[in-house]
Write an enzyme that holds these catalytic residues in place. Structure first.
Site, short mmCIF file in Angstrom:
data_model
loop_
_atom_site.label_atom_id
_atom_site.label_comp_id
_atom_site.label_asym_id
_atom_site.label_seq_id
_atom_site.Cartn_x
_atom_site.Cartn_y
_atom_site.Cartn_z
N TYR A 51 63.92 37.90 41.46
CA TYR A 51 63.25 37.19 40.37
C TYR A 51 62.54 38.17 39.48
O TYR A 51 61.76 38.99 39.96
CB TYR A 51 62.26 36.15 40.90
N GLU A 53 61.20 37.31 35.99
CA GLU A 53 60.76 36.69 34.73
C GLU A 53 59.89 37.66 33.94
O GLU A 53 59.00 38.30 34.51
CB GLU A 53 59.99 35.40 35.03
N ASP A 197 77.19 36.17 14.36
CA ASP A 197 77.59 35.82 15.72
C ASP A 197 78.91 36.54 16.00
O ASP A 197 79.98 36.09 15.60
CB ASP A 197 77.75 34.31 15.83
N THR A 223 78.73 37.59 22.94
CA THR A 223 78.97 37.41 24.37
C THR A 223 79.42 38.76 24.91
O THR A 223 79.99 39.59 24.18
CB THR A 223 80.07 36.39 24.66
N LYS A 226 83.95 38.62 26.27
CA LYS A 226 85.18 38.43 25.48
C LYS A 226 85.78 39.82 25.21
O LYS A 226 86.08 40.52 26.17
CB LYS A 226 84.87 37.61 24.24
N ARG A 232 80.31 37.65 32.36
CA ARG A 232 79.95 36.51 31.53
C ARG A 232 78.48 36.64 31.14
O ARG A 232 77.62 36.87 31.99
CB ARG A 232 80.13 35.19 32.27
C1 LIG Z 1 82.27 31.99 22.68
C2 LIG Z 1 81.33 31.86 21.55
C3 LIG Z 1 79.99 31.51 21.74
C4 LIG Z 1 79.44 30.99 23.04
O1 LIG Z 1 79.57 31.76 24.13
P1 LIG Z 1 79.42 31.10 25.60
O2 LIG Z 1 79.19 32.28 26.46
O3 LIG Z 1 80.67 30.33 25.86
O4 LIG Z 1 78.22 30.20 25.55
C5 LIG Z 1 79.15 31.52 20.64
N1 LIG Z 1 79.61 31.82 19.42
C6 LIG Z 1 80.90 32.13 19.20
C7 LIG Z 1 81.34 32.46 17.81
C8 LIG Z 1 81.81 32.14 20.25
O5 LIG Z 1 83.10 32.40 20.01
#
Ligand SMILES: *Cc1c(COP(=O)(O)O)cnc(C)c1O
Length: 415
Positions: A51, A53, A197, A223, A226, A232
């Site tokens: 933990y 936090e 994003d 993220t 990807k 993850r």
């Molecule tokens: C995949 C994605 C997210 C969210 O990611 P998660 O890990 O699935 O919550 C946010 N914004 C964009 C543009 C994405 O492609």
């Protein structure tokens, strides 16, 4: 007390089955990748027990001497890689990262400009069923009718009309480069903050295949699982000025204890993404996408926007077969061992559950070592499956062809 000795045969078998599925099929979901054994080892480490936090040097519980070092390492590595002032590596996912940014920068009801969901934006860019759309007033910009690309003139017109507090760019299903600099100009004209994003393209940026938005943005989210090929999770990069507000919004604003095992794995992935090999990888993702798109066009599909310059493409199925829906195509391709997802195309006449399109990405197949010749083969297998979709024996035959194609490229052959 000894550890439980009961072997969980059920889960062991399911892990083996999933490994087999990943080793023997084509993983073409644009948001997926194969994490390295080093990333998976860190994910499975003892950091899962702790933990912590708070943030390094400012924790609520004791015993964080080592955790502080691993979280600092992750923050330093990603700041260096992207040239950012500050990083928050605690978001459990991309969605959490985005919600934390909104929480930090906005009041409920504030106006935000983002890419429309049906034109490639993400759920967290204001979907009416997502907290982003319930709490904030999202206005959507769209891709143009003529070339299906984002037009900065439309973004600027909407920004002047709606005076958003925040402009969000970045996408989940958009096959072209998004230039950050023109967005900065629009944001400055209307006094808005700018968030990029980069969930999908973080790996392309890290590898130098796409422009880095960090110098132009107040906040960059992404993220880590990807194209960046880590565990993850999510991450937020920000200016020194907004660092305090962003950190406060992640914890205690949105989350409790951080997942330090994932953070350790993020640190591993950030180191992997700063190598020359990763630059080669990022370029090959794009080359593979171009090759796959060209081969699919040759099979009679239409590519939304005419092609791709990132890791994904959107196929319009209608010129190939007017009757074929994205839903039906996804199901039969999965039977053939070709895993991808249906996706709306801009102004899709069919519902988002049915769709007229498919989204196809090359990050995972590139990780496993496939190149242009395999892309041509994949296009042939996709078209062949869809042409023979009512012939179960033919589809079963293609499943065997897919298995043979994948065999020399299995990502986890030792298992
Ligand atoms: C995949 C994605 C997210 C969210 O990611 P998660 O890990 O699935 O919550 C946010 N914004 C964009 C543009 C994405 O492609």
């Amino acid at each position: 007390m000894p550890w439980p000795t009961i072997n969980d045969d059920d889960v062991t078998r399911l892990v083996a089955n999933e490994t087999e599925r990943q080793n023997t099929g084509l993983q073409l979901i644009a948001s997926e990748n194969f994490a390295s054994p080093a990333v998976m080892e860190a994910t499975g480490s003892v950091f899962t027990n702790k933990y912590s936090e708070g943030y390094p040097g400012k924790r609520y519980y004791g015993g964080n001497q080592v955790v502080d070092q691993v979280e600092d390492l992750a923050r330093q590595r990603i700041c260096e890689l992207f040239g950012a002032d500050h990083a928050n590596v605690q978001p459990h996912s991309g969605a959490n990262a985005n919600m934390a940014v909104y929480h930090a920068l906005l009041e409920p009801g504030d106006t935000v400009l983002g890419l429309s969901l049906d034109h490639g934006g993400h759920l967290t860019h204001g979907s009416p069923v997502n907290a982003s759309g319930l709490i904030y007033n999202f206005v959507g910009y769209r891709v143009s009718d003529s070339d299906e690309r984002i037009e900065i003139e439309e973004v600027a017109a909407l920004a002047h009309e709606h005076k958003p507090k925040l402009i969000v760019t970045g996408a989940t299903a958009y096959p072209r480069i998004i230039e950050p600099e023109p967005f900065r100009k629009v944001a400055d004209e209307v006094g808005a903050l700018l968030m990029f994003d980069a969930a999908h393209i973080a790996g392309l940026i890290a590898g130098g295949a796409h422009p880095n938005p960090v110098p132009y943005c107040d906040v960059v989210t992404f993220t880590t699982h990807k194209t960046l090929r880590g565990p993850r999770g999510g991450c937020i990069l920000t200016t020194a000025e907004l660092a305090g507000a962003i950190d406060k919004a992640v914890f205690p604003g949105q989350q409790g204890g951080p997942q330090e095992h994932s953070i350790a794995a993020k640190a591993v992935a950030f180191a992997e993404a700063s190598t020359d090999e990763f630059k080669t990888y990022a370029r090959q993702i794009v080359s593979n996408a171009e090759a796959l798109a060209a081969a699919l066009a040759g099979e009679g599909f239409r590519l939304v926007s005419g092609g791709t310059d990132n890791h994904l493409m959107l196929l319009d199925l209608r010129p190939f077969d007017e009757e074929l829906t994205g839903k039906e195509a996804q199901i039969v391709l999965d039977e053939a061992g070709i895993t991808l997802n249906r996706n709306s195309i801009p102004d899709d006449p069919r519902s988002p559950f049915v769709t007229s399109g498919l989204r196809i990405g090359t990050p995972a197949v590139t990780t496993q070592g496939m190149r242009e010749p395999e892309m041509a083969e994949i296009a042939r297998l996709i078209a062949s499956t869809l042409r023979q979709r009512n012939d179960a024996a033919a589809v079963a035959g293609i499943r065997e062809e897919v298995r043979a194609l994948c065999e020399p490229f299995a990502p986890y052959p030792q298992v």
